[in-house]
Design an enzyme around this catalytic site. Structure first.
Site, PDB file in Angstrom:
ATOM      1  N   CYS A  23      -0.894   6.853   6.931  1.00 56.44           N
ATOM      2  CA  CYS A  23      -1.501   6.155   8.062  1.00 56.44           C
ATOM      3  C   CYS A  23      -2.763   5.481   7.533  1.00 56.44           C
ATOM      4  O   CYS A  23      -3.250   5.840   6.458  1.00 56.44           O
ATOM      5  CB  CYS A  23      -1.893   7.172   9.129  1.00 56.44           C
ATOM      6  SG  CYS A  23      -1.157   6.890  10.723  1.00 56.44           S
ATOM      7  N   CYS A  97       1.526   1.569  10.956  1.00 51.63           N
ATOM      8  CA  CYS A  97       0.116   1.205  10.744  1.00 51.63           C
ATOM      9  C   CYS A  97      -0.389   0.131  11.696  1.00 51.63           C
ATOM     10  O   CYS A  97      -1.585  -0.029  11.862  1.00 51.63           O
ATOM     11  CB  CYS A  97      -0.078   0.750   9.300  1.00 51.63           C
ATOM     12  SG  CYS A  97       0.448   1.968   8.088  1.00 51.63           S
ATOM     13  N   CYS A 101       0.907  -2.081   6.158  1.00 49.47           N
ATOM     14  CA  CYS A 101       0.970  -0.729   5.621  1.00 49.47           C
ATOM     15  C   CYS A 101       0.819  -0.803   4.104  1.00 49.47           C
ATOM     16  O   CYS A 101       1.260  -1.768   3.480  1.00 49.47           O
ATOM     17  CB  CYS A 101       2.315  -0.080   5.967  1.00 49.47           C
ATOM     18  SG  CYS A 101       2.507   0.290   7.714  1.00 49.47           S
TER      19      CYS A 101
END
Length: 146
Positions: A23, A97, A101
């Site tokens: 994340c 995300c 990402c």
């Protein structure tokens, strides 16, 4: 829930695969996934979480709800980590995300595309936690013969 598989398994490895839950801030969804991965799948894979940035603490709602529903205190067992602070993963799970990402080399990648529950109701938060739990169990099945 949208699940996108970006790669195939390349070879069988002779140890439990290392799974990295990624994340941006490593403070909520990825921390929940690390916790539930350790709880539900430690016999199949090693769980880690990390981010491209870090927060000074894990999301307090995540901590509270995981403690309430699973009896685990994430603050005592986990902390926010950068990608450079975890072992090289065999499997990368992108939590969703909502931005670019990070590209993390691995043998297999999935994007779970989960919304960040930060600031939302407990019901919305618990829905995300339940989805993460379901995804962990599906991943466990996939990785049994990894």
């Amino acid at each position: 829930m949208k699940m996108k598989e970006n790669a195939v398994f390349i070879k069988k490895i002779e140890r439990k695969p290392k799974v990295a839950f990624i994340c941006v801030h490593n403070s909520c969804r990825s921390q929940i996934a690390e916790c539930l991965g350790k709880l539900l799948a430690e016999d199949t894979f090693e769980s880690y979480s990390a981010g491209t940035e870090i927060k000074d603490k894990i999301n307090p709602d995540a901590v509270r709800l995981i403690k309430k529903d699973y009896g685990i205190d994430m603050e005592k067992l986990q902390y926010s980590k950068l990608l450079s602070q975890i072992p090289a993963p065999d499997v990368v799970i992108l939590m969703g995300c909502n931005v670019n990402c990070p590209l993390v080399p691995s043998l297999y990648t999935e994007n779970w595309g989960l919304e960040d529950p930060t600031g939302k109701t407990d019901q919305e938060f618990q829905s995300i936690i339940k989805t993460i739990e379901e995804n962990i169990l599906k991943l466990k099945e996939k990785l049994k013969n990894f």
